[in-house]
Design a protein around this motif. Structure first.
Motif, short mmCIF file in Angstrom:
data_model
loop_
_atom_site.label_atom_id
_atom_site.label_comp_id
_atom_site.label_asym_id
_atom_site.label_seq_id
_atom_site.Cartn_x
_atom_site.Cartn_y
_atom_site.Cartn_z
N ARG A 143 45.51 25.77 26.49
CA ARG A 143 45.51 26.73 25.34
C ARG A 143 44.20 27.11 24.63
O ARG A 143 43.91 28.09 23.90
CB ARG A 143 46.49 26.55 24.23
N ASP A 144 43.13 26.27 25.06
CA ASP A 144 42.05 26.62 24.44
C ASP A 144 41.13 27.54 25.73
O ASP A 144 39.89 27.95 25.47
CB ASP A 144 40.98 25.29 24.51
N TYR A 145 41.84 27.98 26.54
CA TYR A 145 41.24 28.85 27.74
C TYR A 145 41.87 30.30 27.56
O TYR A 145 43.18 30.35 27.22
CB TYR A 145 41.42 28.11 29.11
N VAL A 146 41.12 31.24 28.14
CA VAL A 146 41.86 32.65 28.18
C VAL A 146 42.56 32.67 29.46
O VAL A 146 42.83 31.81 30.37
CB VAL A 146 40.43 33.78 28.34
N PRO A 147 43.78 33.64 29.23
CA PRO A 147 44.70 33.78 30.32
C PRO A 147 44.02 34.90 31.45
O PRO A 147 44.73 35.00 32.19
CB PRO A 147 45.93 34.42 29.63
N GLY A 148 43.10 35.62 30.91
CA GLY A 148 42.49 36.48 31.81
C GLY A 148 43.01 37.93 31.31
O GLY A 148 43.96 37.82 30.20
N GLY A 149 42.82 38.99 31.77
CA GLY A 149 42.91 40.43 31.35
C GLY A 149 42.86 41.34 32.10
O GLY A 149 42.44 41.04 33.22
N SER A 150 43.54 42.59 31.96
CA SER A 150 43.96 42.87 30.58
C SER A 150 45.47 42.49 30.57
O SER A 150 45.62 42.45 29.47
CB SER A 150 43.78 44.49 30.41
N SER A 151 46.05 42.38 31.64
CA SER A 151 47.44 41.99 31.51
C SER A 151 47.81 40.46 31.10
O SER A 151 48.82 39.95 31.81
CB SER A 151 48.23 42.33 32.60
N GLY A 152 47.05 39.92 30.41
CA GLY A 152 47.07 38.58 29.99
C GLY A 152 48.40 37.90 29.42
O GLY A 152 48.87 36.94 29.75
N ASP A 170 46.96 47.48 36.52
CA ASP A 170 45.43 47.01 37.02
C ASP A 170 44.65 48.20 37.11
O ASP A 170 45.09 49.11 37.93
CB ASP A 170 45.92 46.26 38.50
N THR A 171 43.86 48.25 36.57
CA THR A 171 42.62 49.32 36.67
C THR A 171 41.44 48.68 37.25
O THR A 171 40.81 49.68 38.15
CB THR A 171 42.18 49.77 35.32
N GLY A 172 41.15 47.52 36.95
CA GLY A 172 39.91 47.05 37.74
C GLY A 172 40.29 45.49 38.15
O GLY A 172 39.02 44.94 38.55
N GLY A 173 41.23 45.05 37.86
CA GLY A 173 41.70 43.84 38.40
C GLY A 173 42.74 43.17 37.27
O GLY A 173 43.06 42.00 37.33
N SER A 174 43.12 44.03 36.24
CA SER A 174 43.90 43.55 35.23
C SER A 174 45.34 42.81 35.68
O SER A 174 46.18 42.60 34.76
CB SER A 174 44.16 44.76 34.17
N ILE A 175 45.69 43.00 36.89
CA ILE A 175 46.94 42.28 37.30
C ILE A 175 46.37 40.93 38.01
O ILE A 175 46.70 39.97 37.69
CB ILE A 175 48.05 42.90 38.17
N TYR A 423 34.91 40.64 42.28
CA TYR A 423 35.72 40.80 43.56
C TYR A 423 37.22 41.45 43.50
O TYR A 423 37.90 41.75 44.31
CB TYR A 423 36.14 39.19 43.63
N THR A 424 37.33 41.75 42.23
CA THR A 424 38.40 42.65 42.00
C THR A 424 38.22 44.38 41.87
O THR A 424 39.05 45.28 42.29
CB THR A 424 39.43 42.30 40.81
N LEU A 425 37.17 44.59 41.52
CA LEU A 425 36.89 46.04 41.33
C LEU A 425 36.84 46.78 42.83
O LEU A 425 37.31 47.96 42.61
CB LEU A 425 35.53 46.37 40.82
N PRO A 426 36.26 46.28 43.70
CA PRO A 426 36.17 47.17 44.82
C PRO A 426 37.40 47.74 45.27
O PRO A 426 37.53 48.86 45.56
CB PRO A 426 35.50 46.37 45.96
N ALA A 427 38.33 46.95 45.57
CA ALA A 427 39.82 47.50 45.90
C ALA A 427 40.43 48.44 45.06
O ALA A 427 41.24 49.29 45.18
CB ALA A 427 40.57 46.24 46.10
N SER A 428 40.01 48.25 43.66
CA SER A 428 40.60 49.29 42.55
C SER A 428 39.97 50.57 42.82
O SER A 428 40.46 51.62 43.00
CB SER A 428 40.17 48.64 41.19
N LEU A 429 38.76 50.58 43.23
CA LEU A 429 38.01 51.86 43.31
C LEU A 429 38.34 52.48 44.47
O LEU A 429 38.50 53.62 44.49
CB LEU A 429 36.22 51.28 43.33
N ALA A 430 38.78 51.59 45.67
CA ALA A 430 39.14 52.29 46.68
C ALA A 430 40.81 52.74 46.64
O ALA A 430 41.12 53.28 47.47
CB ALA A 430 38.92 51.29 47.99
#
Lengths: 488, 95
Positions: A143-152, A170-175, A423-430
């Protein structure tokens, strides 16, 4: 491996009368009550609505669809009629959605029951869930760590067993990124596969709805009900949705899996690298054929995305004017004061930052140098994938450079937060479909394997993930403290 | 490159964001750091590359040009900050 505890089994047990939808909903509401105080995964709990929906399923007055009685959590970006839909923002803290998003309506028509609305980075802008007006979500693994985002909130809720599945965007990796950081399975389908109607807009050429669950098989059930043509979203693709779940055979023999050299370069942390290498060896053991590939424009993805997404956001978020809905400042003296004060009060720091970046790159004198240029480099990035998929069936690599980071660690350094998304942005852009699949741990924190498929090949993606999950048990691991009495 | 305070004020004005004047310099620093990241784009040869506005090369779908009754006005106005007699209220625009 999870079939006996998965969505199919839960729905079947209810259909057979072994358990009622009301009992299932009560079980998860009780888990939310017990655990969510520590995690903050939910902005709204819809206990009464969930009970009423479940009772309607039991009474036979609700749709008896393929997900009848399945409890779900919706990311608070999806409009849910009669329920606060905040998008993680003070701007929409008073917004009671007057209609359902298509994704929400389709899942309800399949018989799903809404337990609550998940916390998220404000307007989906963030990779750590720390930009939410409602406070950060905590990672159930630590619980001291982030869950990631944006769909954290969605990812953390599924990881903690507060729901069998959750929706996300997911816009740039949010899932994919929060799925990786929370050790759950997440899928972002091809752009256009899931309707964006009623899904609050961030960057319209990138935003795509998807889901989180325990396993690829569970994701297949949920995505199958969410996806499909909707005339109310002009970019939703008119194309049949295959029965993803029925098509899972776990056979990946002969599948050519591309490993982009650029995704295994210097930035990748050693423990994560070892987990990804092991996962790829596992896929090879199942008959897949790894092939090294090049995605030469990968290093342009961060700059390309952080021009295009803020540009689209600055335009989309112009709608928050304090007039029709959302936050309105007190006693505006004139129209300009109404706009500028309502927006300054309603939007948080990161959202303001991105709106200003967007307004800057779209402004006279900079439009060609930044915005048009980024649209051109976007095509170079997409063309990399077209070339790669001429030779391979899937692409595999890491989702993130490292496991979850500590709360607060990157909050004051937006650039370092952005670089995280490489690593997540390229697939989002495509606009490609992608998944994160649990693939191991580094010091108790989950690592996700990213799988990418050609446009509209979600079925191939899910099947490869399913094959991997038949042979491994990473997706069945539970965060300590949340494992007991998880299934009803 | 560095954004000047005046550039930040101009961008904030374009975006209708009322920034606290005491924090303009802070915003300028943050925005400059972000825009520095974009400088890598300038090095890329994009001659003849068609800008990509959208991931799928779709043509816009047309719907039949038919009048459809709108039944959502009351529901939409119920969540508005200030309405009267079916219209949205804003500060006086014309003196």
């Amino acid at each position: 491996m999870t079939a006996e505890n998965g969505i199919r089994s839960l729905v079947a047990r209810r259909a057979a009368g072994e358990i009622s939808a009301a009992e299932i909903a009560a079980h998860y509401l009780e888990r939310i009550e017990r655990h969510d105080g520590d995690l903050n995964t939910l902005i709204s709990v819809c206990a009464e609505r969930a009970r009423a929906q479940a009772e309607a399923v039991d009474a036979g007055t609700a749709a008896d669809g393929p997900l009848a009685g399945l409890p779900l959590i919706h990311k608070d970006i999806f409009c849910t009629e009669g329920v606060k839909t905040s998008c993680g923002s003070r701007m929409l803290d008073n917004f009671i959605a007057p209609y359902d998003a298509t994704a929400v309506a389709r899942l309800a028509a399949a018989g799903a029951v809404t337990l609550g609305k998940a916390n998220m980075d404000e307007f989906a802008m963030g990779s750590s869930n720390e930009t939410s007006y409602y406070g950060p979500v905590r990672n159930p693994w630590n619980r001291d760590y982030v869950p990631g985002g944006s769909s954290g909130g969605s990812a953390a809720a599924v990881a903690a067993g507060l729901a069998p599945a959750a929706t996300g965007t997911d816009t740039g990796g949010s899932i994919r990124q929060p799925a990786a950081l929370c050790g759950v399975t997440g899928i972002k389908p091809t752009y256009g596969r899931v309707s964006r109607y009623g899904m609050i807009a961030f960057a319209s050429s990138l935003d795509q709805g998807g889901c989180f669950a325990r396993s690829a098989e569970d994701c297949a059930h949920v995505l199958g009900a969410m996806a499909g043509f909707d005339a109310r979203d002009s970019t939703c693709v008119e194309r049949d949705v295959p029965d993803y779940a029925a098509a899972l055979d776990g056979n990946i023999r002969g599948l050519r899996i591309g490993l982009p050299k650029q995704y295994f370069a210097d930035g990748l942390e050693a423990g994560s690298r070892a987990a990804i290498d092991k996962a790829i060896a596992e896929l090879e053991g199942l008959g897949a054929e790894p092939v090294e590939i090049e995605l030469p424009h990968t290093d342009l993805a961060v700059s390309t995305y952080y021009v295009i997404a803020p540009a689209e956001a600055s335009s989309n978020l112009a709608r928050y004017d304090g007039v029709r809905y959302g936050h309105r400042c007190a006693d505006p003296v004139d129209l300009d004061d109404l706009y500028s004060r309502s927006r300054a009060e309603g939007f948080g720091r990161e959202v303001q930052r991105r709106i200003m970046v967007g307004a800057y790159v779209l402004s006279a004198g900079y439009y060609d140098a930044y915005y048009v240029k980024a649209q051109q480099t976007r095509r170079l990035i997409a063309d990399d994938f077209t070339r790669a998929f001429a030779d391979v069936d899937l692409i595999a690599g890491p989702v993130t450079q490292a496991p979850a980071f500590r709360l607060g660690e990157k909050l004051d350094d937006p650039v370092s937060m952005y670089l995280n998304d490489v690593y997540t942005l390229p697939a989002s852009l495509a606009g490609l479909p992608g998944m994160s699949v649990p693939a191991g741990f580094v010091e108790g924190l989950p690592v996700g394997l990213q799988l990418l498929a050609p446009w509209f090949e979600e079925g191939r993606l899910l099947n490869a993930a399913h094959a991997f999950q038949q042979a491994t048990d990473w997706h069945t691991r539970r965060p300590p403290g949340y494992e007991s009495q998880e299934t009803p | 490159m560095s954004l000047t305070d005046d550039q930040v004020r101009n961008v904030a004005r374009l975006a209708r964001l009322g920034l606290d004047d005491a924090r303009i310099a802070e915003h300028a620093g943050e925005l400059s750091n972000i825009i520095d990241v974009f400088e890598s784009l300038a090095q890329v040869d994009t001659d003849g590359v068609e800008p990509m506005a959208h991931p799928l090369d779709l043509t816009a779908r047309l719907r039949p040009d038919e009048a459809v009754p709108v039944t959502t006005r009351d529901a939409f106005q119920a969540i508005a900050p200030a309405v009267a007699d079916g219209v949205y209220l804003v500060p006086k625009v014309i003196e």
